[in-house]
Design an enzyme around this catalytic site. Structure first.
Site, PDB file in Angstrom:
ATOM      1  N   ARG A 291       0.808  -1.220   0.000  1.00  0.00           N
ATOM      2  CA  ARG A 291       0.000   0.000   0.000  1.00  0.00           C
ATOM      3  C   ARG A 291       0.849   1.282   0.000  1.00  0.00           C
ATOM      4  NH1 ARG A 291      -5.123  -0.068   2.550  1.00  0.00           N
ATOM      5  NH2 ARG A 291      -4.323  -1.863   3.683  1.00  0.00           N
ATOM      6  N   CYS A 356     -27.074  -2.533  -7.666  1.00  0.00           N
ATOM      7  CA  CYS A 356     -28.300  -2.727  -6.894  1.00  0.00           C
ATOM      8  C   CYS A 356     -28.007  -3.241  -5.490  1.00  0.00           C
ATOM      9  CB  CYS A 356     -29.195  -3.729  -7.608  1.00  0.00           C
ATOM     10  SG  CYS A 356     -29.037  -3.639  -9.364  1.00  0.00           S
ATOM     11  N   TYR A 385      -4.914  -1.858  -3.795  1.00  0.00           N
ATOM     12  CA  TYR A 385      -6.104  -2.652  -3.514  1.00  0.00           C
ATOM     13  C   TYR A 385      -7.345  -2.041  -4.178  1.00  0.00           C
ATOM     14  CZ  TYR A 385      -2.739  -4.465  -0.193  1.00  0.00           C
ATOM     15  OH  TYR A 385      -1.605  -4.983   0.359  1.00  0.00           O
TER      16      TYR A 385
HETATM   17  N1  LLP Z   1       3.195  -9.085   3.310  1.00  0.00           N
HETATM   18  C1  LLP Z   1       2.199  -9.924   3.596  1.00  0.00           C
HETATM   19  C2  LLP Z   1       2.513 -11.273   4.083  1.00  0.00           C
HETATM   20  C3  LLP Z   1       0.850  -9.521   3.429  1.00  0.00           C
HETATM   21  O1  LLP Z   1      -0.128 -10.354   3.727  1.00  0.00           O
HETATM   22  C4  LLP Z   1       0.570  -8.214   2.963  1.00  0.00           C
HETATM   23  C5  LLP Z   1      -0.804  -7.745   2.768  1.00  0.00           C
HETATM   24  C6  LLP Z   1       1.655  -7.369   2.662  1.00  0.00           C
HETATM   25  C7  LLP Z   1       2.952  -7.835   2.865  1.00  0.00           C
HETATM   26  C8  LLP Z   1       1.460  -5.974   2.175  1.00  0.00           C
HETATM   27  O2  LLP Z   1       0.774  -5.187   3.088  1.00  0.00           O
HETATM   28  P1  LLP Z   1       0.699  -3.604   2.876  1.00  0.00           P
HETATM   29  O3  LLP Z   1       2.108  -3.067   2.916  1.00  0.00           O
HETATM   30  O4  LLP Z   1       0.066  -3.344   1.569  1.00  0.00           O
HETATM   31  O5  LLP Z   1      -0.127  -3.133   4.001  1.00  0.00           O
HETATM   32  N2  LLP Z   1      -7.184  -5.373   0.752  1.00  0.00           N
HETATM   33  C9  LLP Z   1      -6.840  -4.719   2.001  1.00  0.00           C
HETATM   34  C10 LLP Z   1      -5.403  -4.963   2.396  1.00  0.00           C
HETATM   35  C11 LLP Z   1      -5.027  -6.416   2.503  1.00  0.00           C
HETATM   36  C12 LLP Z   1      -3.592  -6.667   2.845  1.00  0.00           C
HETATM   37  C13 LLP Z   1      -3.219  -8.097   2.681  1.00  0.00           C
HETATM   38  N3  LLP Z   1      -1.852  -8.427   2.952  1.00  0.00           N
HETATM   39  C14 LLP Z   1      -7.181  -3.244   1.879  1.00  0.00           C
HETATM   40  O6  LLP Z   1      -7.670  -2.821   0.828  1.00  0.00           O
HETATM   41  O7  LLP Z   1      -7.010  -2.481   2.829  1.00  0.00           O
END
Ligand code: LLP
Length: 431
Positions: A291, A356, A385
């Site tokens: 993110r 809907c 995302y």
């Molecule tokens: N490493 C692992 C093992 C993970 O499961 C994830 C994210 C990341 C790294 C990266 O995380 P980040 O740096 O992006 O926070 N769809 C959700 C977020 C799901 C995150 C899943 N895992 C949203 O839209 O907020």
């Protein structure tokens, strides 16, 4: 933190006028700023100076091939979670040999694909998975490099659906059981212990949970280094971004100005908190940010179809919907919404899509300007995302994606056609 700014009441991505872009490419359309991604990568790398760091971009956040090519050119490795992601990296010219393969449900085919492409390390989440990896590596006459994902049982203080580091989550091996799992790994013939991994959750906006997790892990990490000669410690991803006031946060001075007491996460703060805890470990430190790299580097452009005035509230009905950007419906996520061309018209309204379902709502009682019929709005912080979680509900096509770099803009994913949407469907003979 990002390059979406007003000039003369018109919203630009770098040097490209977003209203013109919407006219050219249609809506709904995701727009990404290459300059912002480069700057995020540079800032994060710089804030970790003093460590031997490898940034494995968590491509689940945005896996567009052009975005992957950009990361690959920056020197990034990748955090992969599926065979599809491995194939995307290969197609984009990225390096699997420096990348890691994570996930609780790796299939035999995926493990084989990762091994054949010389993945740097598997992040293992259970004993059965470890045994499966050993078996497949044996069959291929290869040694599988592994790290165990340890669940440090700290509360990341984030949304329940994206917290991962608590013991009740499905992720990782419980902290106390980690030594047993390493013992098992050491006894398997076809695996080679290479590291240890944690990831405590996503959209974490304070440094404390990261610090708590690393502090808890340190003695174990040192023991694993002495016992098994591990060479790396992956501290996962999870760095949060500003969703509220995301537009203002494009101004670098904004952070310091508004931050009084909020202690928002910046890469510099993150670095200052974690570098001292890691620098004398004598290990390579892997990071898996998703993110942070792309979230504020993207917006979703959508056009207002109708303004519907009801007795107790107004609705601005836009042409994007929950199928295009799921986060508000799924996590009640806040995304800033602004016009690409500012004007005097003001309205307080719910911003809703045409699907809907009541949940198909991007914002409630939001004050908007420039949100009349035909106007284009930009939904901020949609680079992570966003497109990757989009679907075809209501037989709506997958939206398009455009990458901007300076004054150049290129469509990097075309809007799906109806023929593509139904290409895999068949009506059987017996009907
Ligand atoms: N490493 C692992 C093992 C993970 O499961 C994830 C994210 C990341 C790294 C990266 O995380 P980040 O740096 O992006 O926070 N769809 C959700 C977020 C799901 C995150 C899943 N895992 C949203 O839209 O907020």
């Amino acid at each position: 933190m990002h390059e979406f700014k007003y000039r003369d009441h018109k919203l630009f991505c770098e040097s490209v006028d977003l209203r013109e872009l919407a006219g050219r490419h249609g809506t709904p359309c995701y727009v990404y700023s290459a300059g912002t991604i480069r700057e995020n990568y540079r800032r994060l790398a710089q804030s970790l100076e003093g460590l031997n760091v490898r940034i494995c971009y968590a491509m689940k956040a945005n896996s567009n091939l052009a975005v992957l090519r950009l990361f690959s050119k920056l020197g990034a490795s990748f955090d992969l979670v599926s065979g599809g992601e491995i194939r995307r990296v290969l197609k984009a010219g990225g390096d699997i040999g420096t990348s890691v393969f994570a996930g609780v449900g790796k299939t035999s085919e995926e493990i084989e694909l990762a091994l054949r492409n010389g993945v740097f390390s598997f992040h293992v989440e259970s004993e059965p998975e470890l045994e499966r990896i050993d078996r497949i590596a044996g069959k291929l006459k290869l040694k599988a490099p592994v790290a165990v994902r340890v669940n440090p049982d700290v509360d990341a203080g984030t949304h329940a659906k994206i917290t991962t580091g608590k013991s009740e989550n499905k992720f990782g091996i419980p902290f106390d059981r980690a030594p047993d799992v390493y013992r098992l790994a050491a006894n398997l013939k076809n695996v080679e212990i290479r590291g240890v991994q944690i990831h405590i959750g996503s959209q974490i906006t304070k440094t404390e949970p990261f610090v708590a997790a690393i502090e808890k892990m340190r003695p174990l990490v040192e023991k694993l280094k002495a016992q098994y000669g591990i060479t790396y410690f992956s501290i996962g991803g999870g760095l949060g971004i500003a969703y509220d006031e995301a537009l203002a946060s494009g101004d670098p001075a904004w952070w310091e100005r508004v931050d009084g007491g909020k202690n928002l996460l910046t890469p510099e703060r993150y670095g200052r908190a974690v570098v001292p805890l890691l620098k004398d470990l004598g290990l390579e430190i892997l990071l898996e940010p998703g993110r942070f790299m792309v979230g504020n580097a993207g917006v979703l452009l959508t056009r207002v179809e109708h303004v519907k005035r009801a007795p107790d509230r107004n609705f601005v009905v836009v042409d994007a919907a929950m199928n295009d950007l799921l986060r508000p419906a799924m996590y009640e996520a806040f995304h800033e919404i602004v016009p690409v061309a500012e004007n005097e018209a003001r309205i307080t309204a719910d911003v809703v899509g045409p699907i809907c379902e009541t949940g198909d709502c991007f914002a409630k009682r939001r004050e908007l300007t420039g949100a009349g019929e035909g106007d284009v709005l930009a939904v901020f912080s949609a680079g992570a995302y966003g497109y990757v979680m989009a679907g075809r509900y209501n037989t709506r096509p997958m939206p398009s994606e455009v990458l901007v770099d300076g004054d150049r803009a290129a469509e990097v994913t075309a809007r799906e056609t109806f023929a593509q949407m139904v290409a895999n469907e068949k009506i059987p003979d017996f009907l």
